[in-house]
Design an enzyme around this catalytic site. Structure first.
Site: not given
Ligand code: DGL
Length: 288
Positions: A22-23, A54-55, A85-87, A172, A206-208
């Protein structure tokens, strides 16, 4: 040849942990679910925290960064990598599969998080009207509307999307419990729901975002199913490994998890615990 015999012919250097990329921290929510469903496997997690988010980055940059991460994980012995990570899944997965996989060998695999989510949504939405919340990169890529259209041939589905560029920095920075965060979350959820009264499923694309699911829920009607991807990806991986026993055999199984980050390990370990749900001890690496 049955799996037992096949196993004897696999060289140890053709075996390795499952790589999860993931980012930053978001992929840890996916790793948590995967480890819960497949606890016997070994995992190598890599968060590119030094270069995230990264988004809002361009296709070229996300492709380049993701390729470097995938390269690194393959060099460490992974045979199978999940882009958690979706992005990265939206912007880099297809190019990596088409242009780069052959460099690493025919048996290496890279999978993303979009397909498992899409398959679940198509099966489970009642109205067929879906809302997707994601980063600018994921939304602009149109990956979700395109994939849903591709796999929902038997039913007519509508997809509405909204990009939430403030959410990843807030998560974050551990600022999610502030009034400012609630303002942005409410604004973005409402902007999605205003697009259609028939949305019955909101995908947290988004995995966040699972970290703020309780806050998102406050601003959405109760009948809307708000989906985090971890469990969907974990179940899908379990089925994938069942279907592909030759790949399953290449995944080492000693229940060992190693964490890598491109940021300082102190910072990563402190924050990763919140995402992974148990203490994390990482190693710092450089990607190039
Ligand atoms: N967690 C990533 C995703 O699922 C995005 C975070 C970022 O913007 O770096 O899209």
């Amino acid at each position: 040849m049955n799996d037992g015999y096949l196993y004897l012919f696999i060289k140890e250097n053709d075996m390795g942990p499952i790589g999860v990329f993931d980012s930053g921290y978001g992929g840890l929510t996916v790793l948590r679910s995967i480890v819960d469903v497949l606890p016997n496997y070994d995992y190598l997690y890599l968060g590119d925290n030094a270069r995230n988010p990264y988004g809002s980055r361009s296709f070229e940059v996300i492709y380049q960064y993701t390729k470097e991460a995938v390269d690194y994980l393959f060099e460490q012995g992974c045979e199978l990598i999940i882009l958690a990570c979706n992005t990265a899944s939206a912007k880099a997965l297809r190019s990596i599969q088409q242009n780069d996989l052959h460099r690493w060998g025919a048996h290496k695999r890279v999978l993303g998080v979009i397909r498992p989510s899409v398959e679940y949504i198509i099966e489970n939405s009642q109205t067929g009207v879906i809302g997707v919340l994601g980063t600018e990169g994921t939304v602009k890529s149109q990956s979700y509307p395109l994939e849903i259209a591709k796999f929902s041939l038997k039913r007519n589905m509508e997809v509405f999307q909204h990009a939430c560029p403030m959410w990843v920095p807030l998560i974050e920075d551990q600022s999610i419990d502030t009034t400012g965060a609630a303002f942005f979350i409410k604004r973005d959820v409402e902007a999605l729901l205003e697009q259609s009264a028939n949305i019955d499923t909101i995908l947290l694309g988004c995995t966040h975002y699972p970290l703020i699911k309780p806050i998102i829920k406050q601003f959405a009607p109760d009948h809307i199913n708000i989906l985090s991807q971890g469990d969907l990806v974990a179940e899908s991986l379990k089925m994938y490994l069942k279907r592909h026993s030759s790949i399953d055999i290449e995944c080492t199984k000693k229940s060992h998890i190693k964490f890598l980050t491109t940021e300082s390990t102190n910072l990563f370990d402190e924050r990763a615990t919140q995402f992974f749900g148990e203490p994390v001890s990482s190693h710092q690496i450089v990607l190039d």
